[in-house]
Design a protein around this motif. Sequence first.
Motif, PDB file in Angstrom:
ATOM      1  N   GLY A  68       0.804  -1.210   0.000  1.00 24.91           N
ATOM      2  CA  GLY A  68       0.000   0.000   0.000  1.00 24.91           C
ATOM      3  C   GLY A  68       0.837   1.260   0.000  1.00 24.91           C
ATOM      4  N   LEU A  69       0.319   2.294   0.653  1.00 22.70           N
ATOM      5  CA  LEU A  69       0.973   3.599   0.733  1.00 22.70           C
ATOM      6  C   LEU A  69       1.147   4.006   2.184  1.00 22.70           C
ATOM      7  CD1 LEU A  69      -0.902   5.629  -2.053  1.00 22.70           C
ATOM      8  CD2 LEU A  69       1.466   4.824  -2.123  1.00 22.70           C
ATOM      9  N   ILE A  70       2.242   4.715   2.427  1.00 23.79           N
ATOM     10  CA  ILE A  70       2.510   5.249   3.760  1.00 23.79           C
ATOM     11  C   ILE A  70       2.909   6.717   3.638  1.00 23.79           C
ATOM     12  CG2 ILE A  70       4.953   4.567   3.746  1.00 23.79           C
ATOM     13  CD1 ILE A  70       4.658   3.963   6.753  1.00 23.79           C
ATOM     14  N   ALA A  71       2.461   7.526   4.582  1.00 26.92           N
ATOM     15  CA  ALA A  71       2.829   8.943   4.627  1.00 26.92           C
ATOM     16  C   ALA A  71       3.541   9.220   5.943  1.00 26.92           C
ATOM     17  CB  ALA A  71       1.596   9.829   4.485  1.00 26.92           C
ATOM     18  N   GLY A  72       4.262  10.295   5.985  1.00 26.89           N
ATOM     19  CA  GLY A  72       4.979  10.641   7.203  1.00 26.89           C
ATOM     20  C   GLY A  72       4.972  12.127   7.458  1.00 26.89           C
ATOM     21  N   ALA A  73       4.761  12.513   8.705  1.00 28.07           N
ATOM     22  CA  ALA A  73       4.860  13.903   9.127  1.00 28.07           C
ATOM     23  C   ALA A  73       5.733  13.928  10.383  1.00 28.07           C
ATOM     24  CB  ALA A  73       3.492  14.488   9.424  1.00 28.07           C
ATOM     25  N   ASN A  74       6.807  14.718  10.342  1.00 34.40           N
ATOM     26  CA  ASN A  74       7.771  14.718  11.440  1.00 34.40           C
ATOM     27  C   ASN A  74       8.153  16.133  11.850  1.00 34.40           C
ATOM     28  OD1 ASN A  74       8.782  11.669  11.642  1.00 34.40           O
ATOM     29  ND2 ASN A  74       8.555  12.170   9.477  1.00 34.40           N
ATOM     30  N   TYR A  75       8.462  16.267  13.120  1.00 30.47           N
ATOM     31  CA  TYR A  75       8.936  17.545  13.657  1.00 30.47           C
ATOM     32  C   TYR A  75      10.083  17.265  14.610  1.00 30.47           C
ATOM     33  CZ  TYR A  75       9.188  21.744  16.531  1.00 30.47           C
ATOM     34  OH  TYR A  75       9.633  22.848  17.208  1.00 30.47           O
ATOM     35  N   SER A  76      11.145  18.017  14.484  1.00 28.02           N
ATOM     36  CA  SER A  76      12.278  17.857  15.398  1.00 28.02           C
ATOM     37  C   SER A  76      12.816  19.228  15.800  1.00 28.02           C
ATOM     38  CB  SER A  76      13.393  17.023  14.753  1.00 28.02           C
ATOM     39  OG  SER A  76      13.948  17.690  13.635  1.00 28.02           O
ATOM     40  N   LYS A  77      13.401  19.262  16.999  1.00 30.14           N
ATOM     41  CA  LYS A  77      14.000  20.492  17.514  1.00 30.14           C
ATOM     42  C   LYS A  77      15.309  20.143  18.199  1.00 30.14           C
ATOM     43  CE  LYS A  77      13.212  24.396  20.646  1.00 30.14           C
ATOM     44  NZ  LYS A  77      12.269  25.037  21.605  1.00 30.14           N
ATOM     45  N   ASN A  78      16.361  20.820  17.778  1.00 27.50           N
ATOM     46  CA  ASN A  78      17.691  20.612  18.346  1.00 27.50           C
ATOM     47  C   ASN A  78      18.179  21.924  18.974  1.00 27.50           C
ATOM     48  OD1 ASN A  78      17.565  18.057  17.169  1.00 27.50           O
ATOM     49  ND2 ASN A  78      18.605  18.752  15.312  1.00 27.50           N
ATOM     50  N   THR A  79      18.690  21.820  20.180  1.00 30.91           N
ATOM     51  CA  THR A  79      19.192  22.995  20.889  1.00 30.91           C
ATOM     52  C   THR A  79      20.604  22.719  21.404  1.00 30.91           C
ATOM     53  OG1 THR A  79      16.965  23.600  21.611  1.00 30.91           O
ATOM     54  CG2 THR A  79      18.808  24.598  22.787  1.00 30.91           C
ATOM     55  N   VAL A 105       4.662   1.029   0.547  1.00 27.55           N
ATOM     56  CA  VAL A 105       5.038   0.224   1.707  1.00 27.55           C
ATOM     57  C   VAL A 105       4.640  -1.230   1.456  1.00 27.55           C
ATOM     58  CG1 VAL A 105       2.850   0.704   2.898  1.00 27.55           C
ATOM     59  CG2 VAL A 105       4.848  -0.021   4.215  1.00 27.55           C
ATOM     60  N   VAL A 106       5.493  -2.148   1.867  1.00 26.03           N
ATOM     61  CA  VAL A 106       5.233  -3.585   1.760  1.00 26.03           C
ATOM     62  C   VAL A 106       5.402  -4.195   3.139  1.00 26.03           C
ATOM     63  CG1 VAL A 106       5.899  -5.784   0.711  1.00 26.03           C
ATOM     64  CG2 VAL A 106       6.057  -3.654  -0.618  1.00 26.03           C
ATOM     65  N   ARG A 107       4.426  -4.995   3.557  1.00 26.03           N
ATOM     66  CA  ARG A 107       4.470  -5.612   4.885  1.00 26.03           C
ATOM     67  C   ARG A 107       4.119  -7.089   4.789  1.00 26.03           C
ATOM     68  NH1 ARG A 107       1.679  -3.510  10.446  1.00 26.03           N
ATOM     69  NH2 ARG A 107       3.305  -1.938  10.148  1.00 26.03           N
ATOM     70  N   THR A 125      10.088   6.514   0.709  1.00 22.14           N
ATOM     71  CA  THR A 125       9.291   7.737   0.587  1.00 22.14           C
ATOM     72  C   THR A 125      10.095   8.876  -0.021  1.00 22.14           C
ATOM     73  OG1 THR A 125       9.876   8.465   2.830  1.00 22.14           O
ATOM     74  CG2 THR A 125       7.878   7.137   2.588  1.00 22.14           C
ATOM     75  N   ILE A 126       9.365   9.828  -0.544  1.00 20.45           N
ATOM     76  CA  ILE A 126       9.945  11.076  -1.040  1.00 20.45           C
ATOM     77  C   ILE A 126       9.080  12.211  -0.513  1.00 20.45           C
ATOM     78  CG2 ILE A 126       8.635  10.913  -3.201  1.00 20.45           C
ATOM     79  CD1 ILE A 126      10.896  12.448  -4.568  1.00 20.45           C
ATOM     80  N   GLY A 127       9.716  13.303  -0.142  1.00 23.21           N
ATOM     81  CA  GLY A 127       8.946  14.412   0.399  1.00 23.21           C
ATOM     82  C   GLY A 127       9.788  15.674   0.490  1.00 23.21           C
ATOM     83  N   PHE A 128       9.356  16.581   1.308  1.00 23.11           N
ATOM     84  CA  PHE A 128      10.083  17.836   1.471  1.00 23.11           C
ATOM     85  C   PHE A 128      10.264  18.113   2.959  1.00 23.11           C
ATOM     86  CE2 PHE A 128       5.635  19.089   1.632  1.00 23.11           C
ATOM     87  CZ  PHE A 128       5.600  19.969   2.696  1.00 23.11           C
ATOM     88  N   LEU A 129      11.293  18.850   3.267  1.00 17.96           N
ATOM     89  CA  LEU A 129      11.518  19.272   4.649  1.00 17.96           C
ATOM     90  C   LEU A 129      11.850  20.759   4.681  1.00 17.96           C
ATOM     91  CD1 LEU A 129      14.814  19.673   5.404  1.00 17.96           C
ATOM     92  CD2 LEU A 129      14.769  17.213   5.054  1.00 17.96           C
ATOM     93  N   LYS A 130      11.506  21.357   5.779  1.00 14.58           N
ATOM     94  CA  LYS A 130      11.757  22.781   5.981  1.00 14.58           C
ATOM     95  C   LYS A 130      12.542  22.948   7.267  1.00 14.58           C
ATOM     96  CE  LYS A 130       9.443  27.227   6.685  1.00 14.58           C
ATOM     97  NZ  LYS A 130       8.138  27.932   6.808  1.00 14.58           N
TER      98      LYS A 130
END
Length: 216
Positions: A68-79, A105-107, A125-130
Amino acid sequence: MKKQLLTLAVVCAIAMGATAQTEKGDNLIGGSFSISSSKMESPNYEKRNSYGINPSYAHFFSKNLAIGLIAGANYSKNTNNNFDSYYNITSTRTSKQKSFSVGPVVRYYVDIVDKLKAFGQVSGTIGFLKTDETYTGNYNYNPTPNTKFTQYNASIRPGLAFFPTKKLGIELGFSLLSYNKIDYKGDAPANTWYDAEAFDFGFNTFNPFLGFNFHF
């Protein structure tokens, strides 16, 4: 006698109902989330936090095999707080990163005991990051302001799935192997937090995830 037969029929129905739907033609929809945090006190203070959610949908093309398909949303903070004892100066650098991605995705599930299965999952996956950085201090450092890049990722994630009911799967797993590439459209920015290419082995960077899937 009739009462005993009725009781036996009910028990059989419950047992059959507890069997998870991983047969050909079935579907699953759900996702997983992960939280990680690390902190280093010496010689300078550094803290990293990350949060991720991965919704997914897959169809069983054969017994225990779902694609099927999988999506991802991530947030990170480094100090990072860097103290210069010679000049008695403390500088603080903070970086925030947001990303979104999608891909196949294959399971594959392996039966262990009733209501418990192991699984292996492969995704790309392919996507964009800011990214956005801020800096306070007296050194001549120019942080990377609001910038966007293309990101590629591939991973292998094993885990265990527990099925308290026929339709609900509760999962616990981790990323065993992962490859991540950021396309900076040229040379990577100076002093960037994020490598242009990174290959991680899960036992060294253990980051478990918890997931819930609805089977129908």
